[in-house]
Write an enzyme that holds these catalytic residues in place. Structure first.
Site, short mmCIF file in Angstrom:
data_model
loop_
_atom_site.label_atom_id
_atom_site.label_comp_id
_atom_site.label_asym_id
_atom_site.label_seq_id
_atom_site.Cartn_x
_atom_site.Cartn_y
_atom_site.Cartn_z
N ASP A 258 0.86 -1.20 0.00
CA ASP A 258 0.00 0.00 0.00
C ASP A 258 0.89 1.24 0.00
O ASP A 258 2.11 1.15 0.17
CB ASP A 258 -0.88 0.01 1.26
CG ASP A 258 -0.03 -0.16 2.53
OD1 ASP A 258 0.15 -1.30 2.96
OD2 ASP A 258 0.49 0.85 3.03
N ASP A 260 0.52 3.62 2.29
CA ASP A 260 0.24 4.18 3.60
C ASP A 260 -0.88 5.24 3.47
O ASP A 260 -1.93 4.90 2.93
CB ASP A 260 1.52 4.75 4.23
CG ASP A 260 1.40 4.88 5.74
OD1 ASP A 260 0.77 4.00 6.35
OD2 ASP A 260 1.92 5.85 6.30
N1 LIG Z 1 1.09 1.29 5.84
C1 LIG Z 1 1.62 0.43 6.70
N2 LIG Z 1 2.07 0.85 7.91
C2 LIG Z 1 2.62 -0.01 8.78
N3 LIG Z 1 2.75 -1.33 8.53
C3 LIG Z 1 2.32 -1.78 7.36
N4 LIG Z 1 2.31 -3.01 6.82
C4 LIG Z 1 1.76 -2.94 5.60
N5 LIG Z 1 1.40 -1.68 5.32
C5 LIG Z 1 1.73 -0.94 6.39
#
Ligand SMILES: Nc1ncnc2[nH]cnc12
Ligand SMILES: CSC[C@H]1O[C@H](OP(=O)(O)O)[C@H](O)[C@@H]1O
Length: 366
Positions: A258, A260
């Site tokens: 992703d 974030d």
């Molecule tokens: N955005 C994110 N923040 C923290 N851990 C994660 N693991 C996968 N995506 C994450």
């Protein structure tokens, strides 16, 4: 509509449905419990699986070890798998540990990392390949890309037990380069060999390890970007620190799932997004691990896999003479490093002020 119709429909659906191939958690636990609880040989390589990687399918499971350490029980039983090396044809034993438990019931701040690392070391492990699902903090690291990080910024909050050296025995090990560069080189080469075949690999990156379990705020996400962070997770620390203290070569392989919450044109991270991308890219993750295990199994890499380059480093980081260790500390550290009670190099270094590296080389049998 007659009353019986839905029942009949349901029954028809039931009988025509293909046989279930997805194993239930109970079935899985039963299958693991049926495996032998001992393995006679030393196991040098371990894989720690994270979110979406609770098992390594495609390998033969030969044992499931239920180990209790002085720091408690690991996240899950340690499965021993036989990996058939594609070059030598030899069966190489590999340990597998599921960081969040068999059913993902352990939150990032609850992972018993000391027990995990100590249990792996106790069966002979000297190299760990750790998998992690991460958020991307950079445009060019797209979801499903792999990253082999070379740095980490600690944003955990000090609530996780993070050292083996406390309660009467102080030691300070180097952590300037938190990952193992020798293992990293091998991992990168394997990743590149799969490129063009669906695998995209970024050779380096700075990993932000946050506390969680809540995801970051947008302000934090942007702050981490301004620090030069490449990817973010909640699980690298203290795992990597403890591996260093246990003289185990440790490299994390991150898979981006992703962006974030910093990227305006994309939705903020959700668990669904993380799991969806992990699942969609699971075949690539498996091929990547397989290639790494194949290469690590080669005799040419035996010294790296045995972490010869780390051997003895803890002795030289000790600040407390072994003679001053209290019985409890002695018991614990002797479990982690059998024979630690008899370490004498500390005295040697104190008394003679020797160059530590040449002392490691000349007295490696000490
Ligand atoms: N955005 C994110 N923040 C923290 N851990 C994660 N693991 C996968 N995506 C994450
Ligand atoms: C389910 S999203 C957050 C979770 O995913 C990562 O897990 P892991 O590193 O074990 O693959 C991240 O670190 C968080 O624990």
């Amino acid at each position: 509509m007659p009353l019986w119709t839905p029942v009949r429909r349901h029954f028809a659906h039931f009988v025509s449905r293909p046989l279930r191939t997805i194993e239930s958690p109970k079935q899985r636990a039963r299958r693991m419990a049926a495996l032998p609880n001992e393995y006679k040989d030393s196991v040098r390589i371990a894989v720690i699986g994270g979110t979406g990687l609770k098992e390594l399918p495609g390998f033969t499971q030969v044992a499931s070890l239920d180990i209790t350490t002085p720091w408690g029980k690991p996240s899950s039983p340690i499965t021993i798998l036989h990996h058939k090396c594609s070059t030598s044809g030899k069966d190489v034993p590999v340990a597998f540990l599921s960081r969040h438990g068999l059913h993902h019931e352990i939150a990032p701040h609850e992972v018993p990392s000391r027990a995990n690392i100590a249990a792996l070391r106790s069966i002979g492990v000297r190299t760990i390949i750790a998998f992690s699902a991460v958020g991307s903090l950079q445009e060019h690291i797209k979801p499903r890309d792999f990253v082999v990080p070379d740095q980490v910024i600690d944003r955990t909050k000090g609530i996780r037990p993070f050292t083996f050296f406390e309660g009467g025995a102080v030691a300070h090990v180097g952590f300037a380069d938190p990952f193992d560069e020798k293992v990293a080189k091998i991992v990168r080469a394997c990743g590149h060999s799969l490129e063009g075949d669906g695998v995209v690999l970024h050779d380096r990156g700075t990993l932000i390890c946050m506390e969680g379990p809540q995801f970051s705020t947008r302000a934090e996400s942007n702050l981490y970007r301004s620090w030069g962070g490449s990817v973010i997770n909640m699980s690298c620390l203290p795992e990597a620190k403890l591996a260093r203290e246990a003289e185990i070569a440790y490299q994390m392989i991150c898979m981006s799932t992703d962006y974030d919450c910093w990227r305006e044109s994309t939705e903020d991270v959700t668990v669904e997004m993380v799991m969806g991308n992990m699942k969609a890219n699971a075949a690539n993750a498996r091929r990547f691990v397989s290639a790494v295990l194949d290469t690590l199994s080669l005799d040419a890499h035996a010294d790296t896999v045995n972490a010869k380059h780390l051997e003895g480093s803890v002795k030289f980081g000790l600040s407390t003479p072994v003679t001053q260790w209290n019985p409890e500390v002695k018991k614990k550290l002797d479990w982690l490093f059998p024979g630690a009670q008899n370490w004498s190099l500390f005295k040697y270094r104190q008394e003679y002020g020797v160059d530590t590296q040449s002392a490691i080389r000349s007295t490696s049998q000490d």
